[in-house]
Design a protein around this motif. Structure first.
Motif, PDB file in Angstrom:
ATOM      1  N   THR A 197       6.694  13.872  -8.523  1.00 17.94           N
ATOM      2  CA  THR A 197       7.594  13.013  -7.766  1.00 17.94           C
ATOM      3  C   THR A 197       7.422  13.262  -6.278  1.00 17.94           C
ATOM      4  OG1 THR A 197       9.109  13.041  -9.616  1.00 17.94           O
ATOM      5  CG2 THR A 197      10.020  12.323  -7.499  1.00 17.94           C
ATOM      6  N   GLY A 198       7.293  12.166  -5.510  1.00 17.01           N
ATOM      7  CA  GLY A 198       7.188  12.288  -4.051  1.00 17.01           C
ATOM      8  C   GLY A 198       5.816  12.663  -3.549  1.00 17.01           C
ATOM      9  N   PHE A 250       0.329   0.139   2.844  1.00 16.97           N
ATOM     10  CA  PHE A 250       1.493  -0.289   2.044  1.00 16.97           C
ATOM     11  C   PHE A 250       2.704   0.601   2.307  1.00 16.97           C
ATOM     12  CE2 PHE A 250      -1.984  -1.469  -1.188  1.00 16.97           C
ATOM     13  CZ  PHE A 250      -2.089  -2.763  -0.711  1.00 16.97           C
ATOM     14  N   ASP A 251       3.837   0.098   1.826  1.00 18.85           N
ATOM     15  CA  ASP A 251       5.022   0.958   1.822  1.00 18.85           C
ATOM     16  C   ASP A 251       4.875   1.954   0.670  1.00 18.85           C
ATOM     17  OD1 ASP A 251       6.114  -0.443   3.913  1.00 18.85           O
ATOM     18  OD2 ASP A 251       7.150  -1.878   2.578  1.00 18.85           O
ATOM     19  N   VAL A 252       5.068   3.194   1.001  1.00 21.96           N
ATOM     20  CA  VAL A 252       4.907   4.240  -0.029  1.00 21.96           C
ATOM     21  C   VAL A 252       6.128   4.224  -0.956  1.00 21.96           C
ATOM     22  CG1 VAL A 252       4.545   6.695  -0.414  1.00 21.96           C
ATOM     23  CG2 VAL A 252       3.504   5.582   1.571  1.00 21.96           C
ATOM     24  N   LYS A 253       5.861   4.207  -2.270  1.00 21.87           N
ATOM     25  CA  LYS A 253       6.958   4.072  -3.227  1.00 21.87           C
ATOM     26  C   LYS A 253       7.283   5.384  -3.946  1.00 21.87           C
ATOM     27  CE  LYS A 253       5.831  -0.769  -4.011  1.00 21.87           C
ATOM     28  NZ  LYS A 253       4.924  -1.583  -4.822  1.00 21.87           N
ATOM     29  N   PHE A 292     -10.314   7.071   4.605  1.00 21.25           N
ATOM     30  CA  PHE A 292     -10.271   7.225   3.142  1.00 21.25           C
ATOM     31  C   PHE A 292      -9.319   6.204   2.531  1.00 21.25           C
ATOM     32  CE2 PHE A 292      -6.175   9.371   2.165  1.00 21.25           C
ATOM     33  CZ  PHE A 292      -5.710   9.619   3.461  1.00 21.25           C
ATOM     34  N   ARG A 293      -9.357   6.137   1.223  1.00 15.18           N
ATOM     35  CA  ARG A 293      -8.416   5.268   0.499  1.00 15.18           C
ATOM     36  C   ARG A 293      -7.898   6.026  -0.719  1.00 15.18           C
ATOM     37  NH1 ARG A 293     -10.583  -0.471  -0.681  1.00 15.18           N
ATOM     38  NH2 ARG A 293      -9.478  -1.003   1.250  1.00 15.18           N
ATOM     39  N   PHE A 294      -6.591   5.981  -0.897  1.00 19.64           N
ATOM     40  CA  PHE A 294      -5.999   6.628  -2.075  1.00 19.64           C
ATOM     41  C   PHE A 294      -6.339   5.844  -3.337  1.00 19.64           C
ATOM     42  CE2 PHE A 294      -2.849   8.041   1.211  1.00 19.64           C
ATOM     43  CZ  PHE A 294      -2.923   9.417   1.001  1.00 19.64           C
ATOM     44  N   PRO A 295      -6.754   6.524  -4.385  1.00 16.36           N
ATOM     45  CA  PRO A 295      -6.907   5.823  -5.654  1.00 16.36           C
ATOM     46  C   PRO A 295      -5.572   5.166  -6.040  1.00 16.36           C
ATOM     47  CG  PRO A 295      -7.979   7.951  -5.781  1.00 16.36           C
ATOM     48  CD  PRO A 295      -7.227   7.914  -4.474  1.00 16.36           C
ATOM     49  N   GLY A 296      -5.647   3.891  -6.354  1.00 12.31           N
ATOM     50  CA  GLY A 296      -4.423   3.139  -6.690  1.00 12.31           C
ATOM     51  C   GLY A 296      -3.674   2.667  -5.456  1.00 12.31           C
ATOM     52  N   GLY A 297      -4.125   3.048  -4.266  1.00 13.51           N
ATOM     53  CA  GLY A 297      -3.444   2.665  -3.035  1.00 13.51           C
ATOM     54  C   GLY A 297      -2.288   3.609  -2.733  1.00 13.51           C
ATOM     55  N   SER A 298      -1.814   3.571  -1.492  1.00 12.68           N
ATOM     56  CA  SER A 298      -0.749   4.511  -1.102  1.00 12.68           C
ATOM     57  C   SER A 298       0.583   4.156  -1.749  1.00 12.68           C
ATOM     58  CB  SER A 298      -0.614   4.532   0.427  1.00 12.68           C
ATOM     59  OG  SER A 298      -0.252   3.232   0.889  1.00 12.68           O
ATOM     60  N   SER A 299       0.691   2.913  -2.255  1.00 19.47           N
ATOM     61  CA  SER A 299       1.966   2.475  -2.832  1.00 19.47           C
ATOM     62  C   SER A 299       2.038   2.681  -4.347  1.00 19.47           C
ATOM     63  CB  SER A 299       2.167   0.989  -2.527  1.00 19.47           C
ATOM     64  OG  SER A 299       1.148   0.248  -3.174  1.00 19.47           O
ATOM     65  N   ASN A 300       1.008   3.316  -4.904  1.00  9.09           N
ATOM     66  CA  ASN A 300       0.990   3.404  -6.381  1.00  9.09           C
ATOM     67  C   ASN A 300       2.180   4.195  -6.898  1.00  9.09           C
ATOM     68  OD1 ASN A 300       0.222   6.211  -7.631  1.00  9.09           O
ATOM     69  ND2 ASN A 300      -0.932   6.044  -5.690  1.00  9.09           N
ATOM     70  N   SER A 301       2.633   3.794  -8.078  1.00  5.33           N
ATOM     71  CA  SER A 301       3.756   4.523  -8.673  1.00  5.33           C
ATOM     72  C   SER A 301       3.310   5.307  -9.911  1.00  5.33           C
ATOM     73  CB  SER A 301       4.886   3.552  -9.024  1.00  5.33           C
ATOM     74  OG  SER A 301       4.347   2.406  -9.624  1.00  5.33           O
ATOM     75  N   VAL A 302       2.038   5.143 -10.243  1.00  7.43           N
ATOM     76  CA  VAL A 302       1.495   5.925 -11.369  1.00  7.43           C
ATOM     77  C   VAL A 302       1.648   7.415 -11.085  1.00  7.43           C
ATOM     78  CG1 VAL A 302      -0.533   6.236 -12.854  1.00  7.43           C
ATOM     79  CG2 VAL A 302      -0.278   4.120 -11.565  1.00  7.43           C
TER      80      VAL A 302
END
Ligand code: ZN
Length: 481
Positions: free
Chosen positions: A383-384, A477-480, A367-377
């Motif tokens: 939070t988290g 990505f690095d998760v933000k 699968f793929r997270f919408p916005g990617g795993s690093s999204n900050s939206v």
């Protein structure tokens, strides 16, 4: 003397009596013994002759005949007509068979002797069930309309009927085709054919149908022959003219592309370099076209799917059947919902997995997270949440993919910009790496236009275009948040 005379008279009288005693009455027919006469017309009788014959003297004298008159010329049948004569108690009779017959065939009258058939006006016309108005009458049998047999042919309908005496008649109501429709040429393999350089181009995959003339495939004129020894885009033109001089046209684009086969070319590195094209947010209205392109070049890709456009759901199944990889993206693609809680995310994820299962027979492991795993939206909603989701999904055994390069199509890039930036990335990255995962969106028209050039570049370089699975090289990505 007197006695002599008396004796003489007596002799004569005796002789006469003898003669009279031996006379015959004869009747003979004029004309044939059996004759035919047409129903409703007067029988033209040739009659008969009757004689008294005295054979001893060779004398024949005609006498009157009497005939029966029992012929009903209104009614078919065989009548026996008798001719009689009599004289001094002697009688003779002859007869003739008179057949009253019907030799006139019935007559068919059609309301229209030709019927205009215009497919343009009435495309659903079924000529083999055309209603036809007519009457059939026979002088003797009367109305025979419902005994008429209809035989439909391409050029008309044959009406045929026989009367009770076997007299047959027919009439053909002709179909006059008003053909203003050009024949339709159908090209198989869509309208674009993809061929690697050196492969033979053979022209067999078309049909031409005309509404009036039927199959006119063998009348199609093909012009233009692609030079498959050189990469390039070629056009093959087709035309066909029907018997009413209407011409139909079609065109096929033939894309001849360079393909480097590593196995044969030992000058290139033996390590396979792979480009993973990944298409997010569909299926949508351009997905089917994209599938045709991928099929044309015989390359595979990955679709991270959503249910944003439910009427295109079937294309998930089609992409899977074509050999592409299917991954979950999201059911709703609504960040404000899915990133509010783990529960919300999982609910959405289960919904898209249910659709994937319905379309492919199984859920997807990737699968793929919408916005990617690093999204900050996502931070706006919880939070988290990304860290929690990455943990949760890893635990559940799913593999998520981010990307090495974003083609920029969601920023409104035009085809040329997409092609240029993607090719620049591939050239740079694959100098030192063996793979790249590229993010594209199959709901963007410009992206679909850019895909052929990206594929052609990769094939020319000898790169493999493949779909992802959980064993593929990954970029996370690095998760933000
Ligand atoms: Zn997306």
């Amino acid at each position: 003397m007197i006695s002599i005379i008396s004796a003489l008279f007596a002799v004569i009288a005796l002789c006469l009596t003898g003669f009279l005693l031996t006379f015959e009455v004869e009747v003979s027919l004029n004309g044939a013994k059996t004759v035919s006469t047409e129903v409703f017309s007067e029988f033209d009788d040739q009659g008969a002759k009757a004689y008294i014959s005295l054979s001893a003297l060779g004398i024949k004298t005609e006498i009157k005949t009497v005939m029966t008159d029992n012929i009903d010329n209104q009614k078919l049948g065989t009548y026996k007509k008798e001719y009689k004569a009599s004289f001094l108690g002697k009688k003779a009779t002859v007869s003739r068979d008179v057949k009253v017959i019907d030799i006139l065939p019935p007559e068919i009258v059609a309301e229209q002797e030709t019927i205009k058939i215009d497919f343009k006006e009435n495309p659903d016309i079924d000529i083999y069930n055309m209603p036809i108005k007519y009457t059939a009458t026979d002088l003797y049998d009367g109305d025979l309309t419902n005994k008429v047999v209809k035989t439909y042919e391409k050029d008309g309908c044959l009406l045929a009927v026989s009367d009770s005496s076997g007299n047959a008649t027919s009439l053909k109501v002709m179909f006059d085709y008003v053909d203003k429709q050009a024949p339709k040429i159908t090209l198989e393999n869509n309208n674009t054919l993809y061929l690697p350089v050196g492969e033979k181009y053979s022209e067999i995959t078309y049909t031409a149908i005309d509404e009036v003339d039927g199959d006119v495939t063998n009348k199609v004129v093909v012009s233009g022959s692609p030079d498959t020894s050189k990469a390039g885009k070629y056009t093959v033109k087709y035309s066909v003219t029907d018997s009413s001089n209407n011409t139909g046209y079609a065109q096929r684009k033939v894309v001849v592309y360079k393909k480097t086969d590593k196995k044969e070319d030992t000058t290139v590195s033996p390590i396979t370099k792979t480009v993973y094209l990944t298409f997010d947010d569909g299926p949508g209205k351009y997905t089917e076209q994209l599938l045709e392109i991928l099929k044309g070049y015989d390359v595979k890709a990955t679709f991270f799917v959503t249910d944003q456009f439910p009427k295109y759901r079937d294309l998930i199944g089609k992409a899977y059947a074509d050999g592409h990889s299917i991954g979950a993206h999201t059911f709703s693609h609504r960040f404000d919902n899915i990133y509010r809680s783990i529960e919300n995310y999982l609910k959405d994820f289960e919904k898209i997995q249910a659709i994937i299962k319905e379309q492919t027979g199984q859920e997807s492991k990737i699968f793929r997270f919408p916005g990617g795993s690093s999204n900050s939206v996502s931070q706006k909603y919880s939070t988290g949440i990304m860290k929690a989701l990455v943990n949760e999904m890893n635990q559940r055994g799913y593999t998520y993919f981010d990307w090495n390069y974003d083609c920029g199509d969601t920023s409104g890039y035009k085809k040329k910009q997409i092609v240029n930036s993607v090719l620049k990335h591939i050239k740079t990255r694959l100098k030192t790496e063996n793979y790249t995962i590229i993010l594209l969106h199959d709901i963007k028209a410009e992206t679909i236009k850019a895909v052929p050039e990206i594929i052609e570049y990769c094939l020319e370089q000898g790169y493999t275009l493949a779909g992802l699975d959980e064993t593929s090289p990954n970029r996370q990505f690095d998760v933000k948040n």
